[in-house]
Design an enzyme around this catalytic site. Structure first.
Site, PDB file in Angstrom:
ATOM      1  N   THR A 195       0.971  -1.098   0.111  1.00 19.59           N
ATOM      2  CA  THR A 195       0.123   0.040  -0.028  1.00 19.59           C
ATOM      3  C   THR A 195       0.869   1.249  -0.042  1.00 19.59           C
ATOM      4  O   THR A 195       2.061   1.019   0.384  1.00 19.59           O
ATOM      5  CB  THR A 195      -0.864   0.035   1.333  1.00 19.59           C
ATOM      6  OG1 THR A 195      -1.979  -1.015   1.150  1.00 19.59           O
ATOM      7  CG2 THR A 195      -1.591   1.431   1.734  1.00 19.59           C
ATOM      8  N   ASP A 226      -8.738  -2.002   4.708  1.00 20.31           N
ATOM      9  CA  ASP A 226      -8.898  -0.874   5.377  1.00 20.31           C
ATOM     10  C   ASP A 226      -8.484   0.528   5.079  1.00 20.31           C
ATOM     11  O   ASP A 226      -8.766   1.562   5.511  1.00 20.31           O
ATOM     12  CB  ASP A 226      -7.791  -1.242   6.607  1.00 20.31           C
ATOM     13  CG  ASP A 226      -6.135  -1.254   6.013  1.00 20.31           C
ATOM     14  OD1 ASP A 226      -6.179  -2.083   4.947  1.00 20.31           O
ATOM     15  OD2 ASP A 226      -5.431  -1.033   6.527  1.00 20.31           O
TER      16      ASP A 226
HETATM   17  N1  ASP Z   1      -3.857  -2.679   3.688  1.00 24.72           N
HETATM   18  C1  ASP Z   1      -4.008  -3.121   2.505  1.00 24.72           C
HETATM   19  C2  ASP Z   1      -5.437  -3.830   2.406  1.00 24.72           C
HETATM   20  O1  ASP Z   1      -5.763  -4.674   3.024  1.00 24.72           O
HETATM   21  C3  ASP Z   1      -2.904  -3.730   1.767  1.00 24.72           C
HETATM   22  C4  ASP Z   1      -1.558  -3.638   2.572  1.00 24.72           C
HETATM   23  O2  ASP Z   1      -1.210  -2.403   3.096  1.00 24.72           O
HETATM   24  O3  ASP Z   1      -0.632  -4.523   2.441  1.00 24.72           O
HETATM   25  O4  ASP Z   1      -5.947  -3.665   1.250  1.00 24.72           O
END
Ligand code: ASP
Length: 330
Positions: A195, A226
């Site tokens: 992300t 999230d």
């Molecule tokens: N938080 C992101 C999601 O769950 C993925 C990540 O940050 O690795 O979509």
């Protein structure tokens, strides 16, 4: 007995108070889904550090010119979205059916205005669309056709599928699907997720956060993580902190991770570093609700915390007058 937190009205007045100009701070992340250290060559590490420095410099330019924290985090996240090294915008990962569905959010700590989009494909910079939701509608979260219509109405640039395609992320999907077919658990953080995000405090003491993601490789079509959920992956309030998270989204949502840091600071008078570390190292490490990942956060005084509970997190920060720093592992 611990110190009692300041009252809600004190916090509200702090949020609105004029602050005489003081040094800015900016932190950025390119996700907790780092390549395992054993696979990271010097050349790859060099590329990540170079990319993170360019992103810091794009965001810092806004703050140095007296711009707002909101503009700085938007600018920094656009730069991250434009770089195919990171899982967002151009480098978004693929769903189980080979599509790309992007989530993004932005929040202004001055008045808790927020905007977010989920599951979008087409706009070059999903974070700009999140900002359009905040600035051009009375809503916080848009999805589907309504979100794309807003992007067109706001004149935001769109890109074709080729622009968003990265071979490495496509290969990661094939590997993930093969592991799933064999009933094996995918424990490679780079293949699984990533992300991007930014948090800033400007010279006026305003805080802002922005986050953008392609989500998790092989996610179910329609799955939202999230990132665009205010209080889970993104949060900002001038009185306490601005937070952008990265990691296993379902778990960050269950813990309301970003808002939990605000709550610990506001209600228990914890300093930023203690609140952030507690959420990442204690809350997010509990049995069935344990989630790997990390976050970046800045407080009203410009202090920065960047805790993570996994092997690495692409990250960088800069304080006014100091040299920018970037890091990948501990
Ligand atoms: N938080 C992101 C999601 O769950 C993925 C990540 O940050 O690795 O979509």
């Amino acid at each position: 007995m611990g110190q009692v937190g300041s009252s809600a009205s004190e916090h509200a007045s702090r949020r609105k108070r004029d602050v005489s100009p003081s040094p800015y701070s900016l932190a950025v992340h390119g996700g907790a889904g780092t390549h395992p250290r054993t696979r990271m060559t010097d050349a790859m590490a060099h590329d990540y550090h170079t990319a993170l420095k360019a992103v810091l410099s794009a965001g810092e330019a806004v703050l140095r010119d007296g711009g707002s924290a909101l503009d700085a985090v938007t600018q920094a996240v656009c730069a991250l979205e434009d770089d195919p090294l990171f899982n967002s915008g151009r480098g978004a990962v693929f769903t189980a059916t080979g599509a790309q569905e992007m989530d993004a959010a932005v929040m202004d700590g001055t008045d808790r205005r927020a905007g977010a989009v989920a599951g979008v494909f087409g706009p070059r910079n999903p974070v700009r669309l999140a900002r359009a939701v905040m600035e051009r509608t009375e809503h916080v979260l848009l999805i589907g056709k309504g979100a794309l219509d807003l992007a067109r109405e706001a004149g935001l640039p769109f890109e074709e599928a080729e622009y968003f395609f990265t071979q490495s992320h496509w290969d990661a999907l094939q590997e993930t699907l093969a592991l799933q077919a064999r009933g094996e658990v995918d424990d490679d953080p780079w293949r699984r997720h990533g992300t991007v995000g930014a948090v800033a405090r400007d010279r006026e003491g305003r805080l802002a956060a922005a986050t953008s993601t392609g989500g998790m490789t092989g996610k179910a079509p329609g799955r939202v993580g999230d990132t665009p959920v205010i209080g889970a992956g993104t949060f900002a309030d001038n009185a306490t902190c601005a937070v952008s998270a990265t990691g296993h989204g379902e778990i960050f949502m269950r813990w309301c991770a970003a808002h939990e840091i605000d709550a610990r600071m506001r209600l228990a008078a914890e300093p930023l570093w203690a609140a952030a570390r507690h959420v990442v190292e204690v809350d997010l490490d509990q049995g069935a609700n344990a989630g790997s990942g990390g976050l970046i956060a800045v407080d009203a005084a410009g202090n920065i915390a960047m805790p993570f509970n996994c092997e690495g997190m692409y990250r960088g920060h800069v304080h006014e007058g100091a040299a920018p720093e970037t890091a990948i592992y501990r």
